[in-house]
Design a protein around this motif. Structure first.
Motif, PDB file in Angstrom:
ATOM      1  N   ALA A  59      23.150  52.112  46.003  1.00 43.92           N
ATOM      2  CA  ALA A  59      23.078  51.028  46.719  1.00 43.92           C
ATOM      3  C   ALA A  59      23.165  49.750  45.674  1.00 43.92           C
ATOM      4  O   ALA A  59      23.861  48.864  45.575  1.00 43.92           O
ATOM      5  N   ALA A  60      22.268  49.860  44.606  1.00 42.83           N
ATOM      6  CA  ALA A  60      22.306  48.647  43.415  1.00 42.83           C
ATOM      7  C   ALA A  60      23.561  48.895  42.733  1.00 42.83           C
ATOM      8  O   ALA A  60      23.933  47.676  42.594  1.00 42.83           O
ATOM      9  N   LEU A  61      24.163  49.898  42.548  1.00 41.82           N
ATOM     10  CA  LEU A  61      25.484  49.726  41.911  1.00 41.82           C
ATOM     11  C   LEU A  61      26.499  49.100  42.739  1.00 41.82           C
ATOM     12  O   LEU A  61      27.415  48.553  42.301  1.00 41.82           O
ATOM     13  N   ALA A  62      26.427  49.252  44.135  1.00 46.97           N
ATOM     14  CA  ALA A  62      27.323  48.798  45.028  1.00 46.97           C
ATOM     15  C   ALA A  62      27.243  47.475  45.092  1.00 46.97           C
ATOM     16  O   ALA A  62      28.236  46.670  45.062  1.00 46.97           O
ATOM     17  N   VAL A  63      25.918  46.915  45.113  1.00 47.61           N
ATOM     18  CA  VAL A  63      25.861  45.319  44.929  1.00 47.61           C
ATOM     19  C   VAL A  63      26.226  44.677  43.740  1.00 47.61           C
ATOM     20  O   VAL A  63      26.684  43.582  43.623  1.00 47.61           O
ATOM     21  N   VAL A  64      25.954  45.510  42.592  1.00 46.33           N
ATOM     22  CA  VAL A  64      26.341  44.994  40.978  1.00 46.33           C
ATOM     23  C   VAL A  64      27.921  45.051  41.356  1.00 46.33           C
ATOM     24  O   VAL A  64      28.691  44.133  40.800  1.00 46.33           O
ATOM     25  N   ALA A  65      28.548  46.073  41.858  1.00 48.89           N
ATOM     26  CA  ALA A  65      29.923  46.231  41.879  1.00 48.89           C
ATOM     27  C   ALA A  65      30.512  45.055  42.644  1.00 48.89           C
ATOM     28  O   ALA A  65      31.662  44.434  42.301  1.00 48.89           O
ATOM     29  N   ALA A  66      30.088  44.589  43.829  1.00 47.00           N
ATOM     30  CA  ALA A  66      30.275  43.713  44.680  1.00 47.00           C
ATOM     31  C   ALA A  66      30.349  42.297  44.244  1.00 47.00           C
ATOM     32  O   ALA A  66      31.083  41.532  44.226  1.00 47.00           O
ATOM     33  N   GLY A  67      29.110  42.076  43.376  1.00 46.93           N
ATOM     34  CA  GLY A  67      29.280  40.855  42.759  1.00 46.93           C
ATOM     35  C   GLY A  67      30.027  40.553  41.549  1.00 46.93           C
ATOM     36  O   GLY A  67      30.431  39.404  41.398  1.00 46.93           O
ATOM     37  N   ALA A  68      30.333  41.883  40.718  1.00 43.79           N
ATOM     38  CA  ALA A  68      31.558  41.336  39.994  1.00 43.79           C
ATOM     39  C   ALA A  68      32.816  41.268  40.433  1.00 43.79           C
ATOM     40  O   ALA A  68      33.518  40.558  40.016  1.00 43.79           O
ATOM     41  N   VAL A  69      33.060  42.157  41.679  1.00 46.26           N
ATOM     42  CA  VAL A  69      34.325  41.637  42.297  1.00 46.26           C
ATOM     43  C   VAL A  69      34.493  40.196  42.830  1.00 46.26           C
ATOM     44  O   VAL A  69      35.363  39.623  42.507  1.00 46.26           O
ATOM     45  N   PHE A  70      33.294  39.669  43.282  1.00 43.77           N
ATOM     46  CA  PHE A  70      33.460  38.429  43.651  1.00 43.77           C
ATOM     47  C   PHE A  70      33.362  37.323  42.491  1.00 43.77           C
ATOM     48  O   PHE A  70      34.294  36.504  42.638  1.00 43.77           O
ATOM     49  N   LEU A  71      32.875  37.639  41.535  1.00 47.10           N
ATOM     50  CA  LEU A  71      32.895  36.746  40.133  1.00 47.10           C
ATOM     51  C   LEU A  71      34.400  36.894  39.441  1.00 47.10           C
ATOM     52  O   LEU A  71      35.030  35.777  39.241  1.00 47.10           O
ATOM     53  N   LEU A  72      35.024  38.049  39.727  1.00 45.49           N
ATOM     54  CA  LEU A  72      36.195  38.106  38.967  1.00 45.49           C
ATOM     55  C   LEU A  72      37.115  37.314  40.029  1.00 45.49           C
ATOM     56  O   LEU A  72      38.130  36.813  39.626  1.00 45.49           O
ATOM     57  N   THR A  73      36.953  37.400  41.378  1.00 47.81           N
ATOM     58  CA  THR A  73      37.848  36.677  42.184  1.00 47.81           C
ATOM     59  C   THR A  73      37.726  35.174  42.104  1.00 47.81           C
ATOM     60  O   THR A  73      38.726  34.511  42.125  1.00 47.81           O
ATOM     61  N   GLN A  74      36.473  34.861  41.820  1.00 47.32           N
ATOM     62  CA  GLN A  74      36.349  33.147  41.658  1.00 47.32           C
ATOM     63  C   GLN A  74      36.810  32.849  40.361  1.00 47.32           C
ATOM     64  O   GLN A  74      37.459  31.763  40.339  1.00 47.32           O
ATOM     65  N   ASN A  75      36.852  33.498  39.641  1.00 48.83           N
ATOM     66  CA  ASN A  75      37.377  33.353  38.088  1.00 48.83           C
ATOM     67  C   ASN A  75      39.033  33.108  38.038  1.00 48.83           C
ATOM     68  O   ASN A  75      39.578  32.539  37.431  1.00 48.83           O
ATOM     69  N   ARG A  76      39.446  34.255  38.879  1.00 47.13           N
ATOM     70  CA  ARG A  76      40.905  34.341  38.846  1.00 47.13           C
ATOM     71  C   ARG A  76      41.508  33.150  39.957  1.00 47.13           C
ATOM     72  O   ARG A  76      42.893  33.076  39.722  1.00 47.13           O
ATOM     73  N   GLU A  77      40.858  32.583  40.665  1.00 53.58           N
ATOM     74  CA  GLU A  77      41.585  31.657  41.669  1.00 53.58           C
ATOM     75  C   GLU A  77      42.137  30.306  40.829  1.00 53.58           C
ATOM     76  O   GLU A  77      43.206  30.166  41.268  1.00 53.58           O
ATOM     77  N   PRO A  78      41.523  29.854  39.904  1.00 53.89           N
ATOM     78  CA  PRO A  78      42.554  28.775  39.158  1.00 53.89           C
ATOM     79  C   PRO A  78      43.683  29.221  38.529  1.00 53.89           C
ATOM     80  O   PRO A  78      44.588  28.554  38.601  1.00 53.89           O
ATOM     81  N   SER A  79      43.685  30.663  37.975  1.00 46.77           N
ATOM     82  CA  SER A  79      44.892  31.111  37.411  1.00 46.77           C
ATOM     83  C   SER A  79      46.005  31.278  38.363  1.00 46.77           C
ATOM     84  O   SER A  79      46.912  31.195  38.011  1.00 46.77           O
ATOM     85  N   VAL A  80      45.447  31.772  39.526  1.00 47.89           N
ATOM     86  CA  VAL A  80      46.560  32.031  40.571  1.00 47.89           C
ATOM     87  C   VAL A  80      47.149  30.771  41.025  1.00 47.89           C
ATOM     88  O   VAL A  80      48.363  30.691  41.169  1.00 47.89           O
ATOM     89  N   VAL A  81      46.423  29.739  41.114  1.00 47.91           N
ATOM     90  CA  VAL A  81      46.995  28.393  41.426  1.00 47.91           C
ATOM     91  C   VAL A  81      47.906  27.942  40.317  1.00 47.91           C
ATOM     92  O   VAL A  81      48.980  27.486  40.685  1.00 47.91           O
ATOM     93  N   ARG A  82      47.339  28.012  39.184  1.00 45.80           N
ATOM     94  CA  ARG A  82      48.498  27.692  38.093  1.00 45.80           C
ATOM     95  C   ARG A  82      49.785  28.595  37.927  1.00 45.80           C
ATOM     96  O   ARG A  82      50.732  27.984  37.759  1.00 45.80           O
ATOM     97  N   GLU A  83      49.561  30.045  38.376  1.00 51.96           N
ATOM     98  CA  GLU A  83      50.791  30.721  38.195  1.00 51.96           C
ATOM     99  C   GLU A  83      51.735  30.463  39.426  1.00 51.96           C
ATOM    100  O   GLU A  83      52.761  30.375  39.647  1.00 51.96           O
ATOM    101  N   ALA A  84      50.986  29.746  40.624  1.00 49.02           N
ATOM    102  CA  ALA A  84      51.843  29.610  41.900  1.00 49.02           C
ATOM    103  C   ALA A  84      52.588  28.198  41.639  1.00 49.02           C
ATOM    104  O   ALA A  84      53.631  28.051  42.494  1.00 49.02           O
ATOM    105  N   ALA A  85      52.135  27.459  40.623  1.00 47.01           N
ATOM    106  CA  ALA A  85      52.908  26.260  40.617  1.00 47.01           C
ATOM    107  C   ALA A  85      54.374  26.283  40.063  1.00 47.01           C
ATOM    108  O   ALA A  85      55.345  25.601  40.777  1.00 47.01           O
ATOM    109  N   PRO A  86      54.707  27.189  39.253  1.00 47.12           N
ATOM    110  CA  PRO A  86      55.920  27.183  38.900  1.00 47.12           C
ATOM    111  C   PRO A  86      56.945  27.395  40.099  1.00 47.12           C
ATOM    112  O   PRO A  86      58.212  27.195  40.189  1.00 47.12           O
TER     113      PRO A  86
END
Length: 248
Positions: A59-86
């Motif tokens: 369960a702890a690993l699942a929570v950590v993995a979920a948190g990691a996925v959330f952080l990765l998703t939040q960090n990738r949002e700006p780059s996705v916007v920048r890539e969508a601009a072209p």
């Protein structure tokens, strides 16, 4: 308790001797006999606690993995916007390829200004024009001279030959410098050169003259204009003709 253990060892030994147990199985069962009676219970408890601990870890690993996925998703949002601009700008980048876009239209070729056009090698350039000097005897022919003065130079670059009739088969005229306005009498003409015809060019000073010398006899002679008068370059040549036509 000791007797029971010995009995069990004897039974295990007999089973091994008979071949019912292998040596490894015998050793394992012997170790089990050496364990205290409470040990199986403890083992079962420890097994339960291990399972619980394993579930908690998962369960702890699942929570950590979920948190990691959330952080990765939040960090990738700006780059996705920048890539969508072209992809949004892409139509404007491709717009010049359309025929209706101003950038795709062929640039018009600017015409050469009249001042930049190459001069015609067969036609002399137009020099500065001065008014004809009509002093002296030229004033009596001012009308004809002024009419002929309107034309372009037709001899030696800056001179104009002006001729008019003086009777049947008779011609006379002047040669004027359009740059200075100076006038000179054309010596070829009058009764000495009946039905006179002249051939000359604006770019040169040679003049070919033909006239009718007599009935069925024509004359031709080359002259050169030196700026003031006609200079004969050769003797006149005569040829007979079946008629009175002495055309050049």
């Amino acid at each position: 308790m000791a007797d029971s253990r010995l009995d069990r060892l004897e039974r295990l030994n007999r089973l091994r001797e008979r071949g019912a147990l292998t040596q490894q199985e015998f050793e394992r069962e012997k170790l089990l006999l050496d364990m205290p009676s409470q040990e199986p219970v403890a083992a079962s408890r420890s097994g339960g606690s291990s399972k619980a601990l394993l579930l908690v870890s998962i369960a702890a690993l699942a929570v950590v993995a979920a948190g990691a996925v959330f952080l990765l998703t939040q960090n990738r949002e700006p780059s996705v916007v920048r890539e969508a601009a072209p992809t949004v700008v892409q139509p404007s980048v491709q717009a010049p390829t359309t025929t209706n876009a101003p950038e795709a239209q062929a640039q018009p070729v600017e015409p050469i200004a009249p001042a930049q056009r190459p001069a015609d090698p067969l036609v002399a350039p137009q020099p500065a024009v001065a008014e004809p000097n009509l002093t002296g005897g030229f004033y009596d022919y001012r009308t004809r001279i002024r009419e002929g003065w309107r034309g372009r130079p037709n001899l030696a670059g800056e001179y104009v030959v002006i001729r008019w009739g003086c009777g049947s088969g008779c011609t006379t005229g002047v040669v004027g410098n359009k740059r200075t306005g100076e006038l000179h009498w054309l010596e070829l003409g009058g009764e000495d050169y009946p039905y006179l015809q002249l051939q000359f060019g604006a770019g040169g000073n040679n003049v070919l003259a033909t006239w009718r010398e007599d009935s069925h006899l024509c004359a031709a002679q080359m002259f050169q204009w030196n700026g003031r008068r006609m200079i004969a370059q050769e003797q006149a040549e005569f040829r007979k003709t079946p008629d009175d036509d002495c055309s050049i």
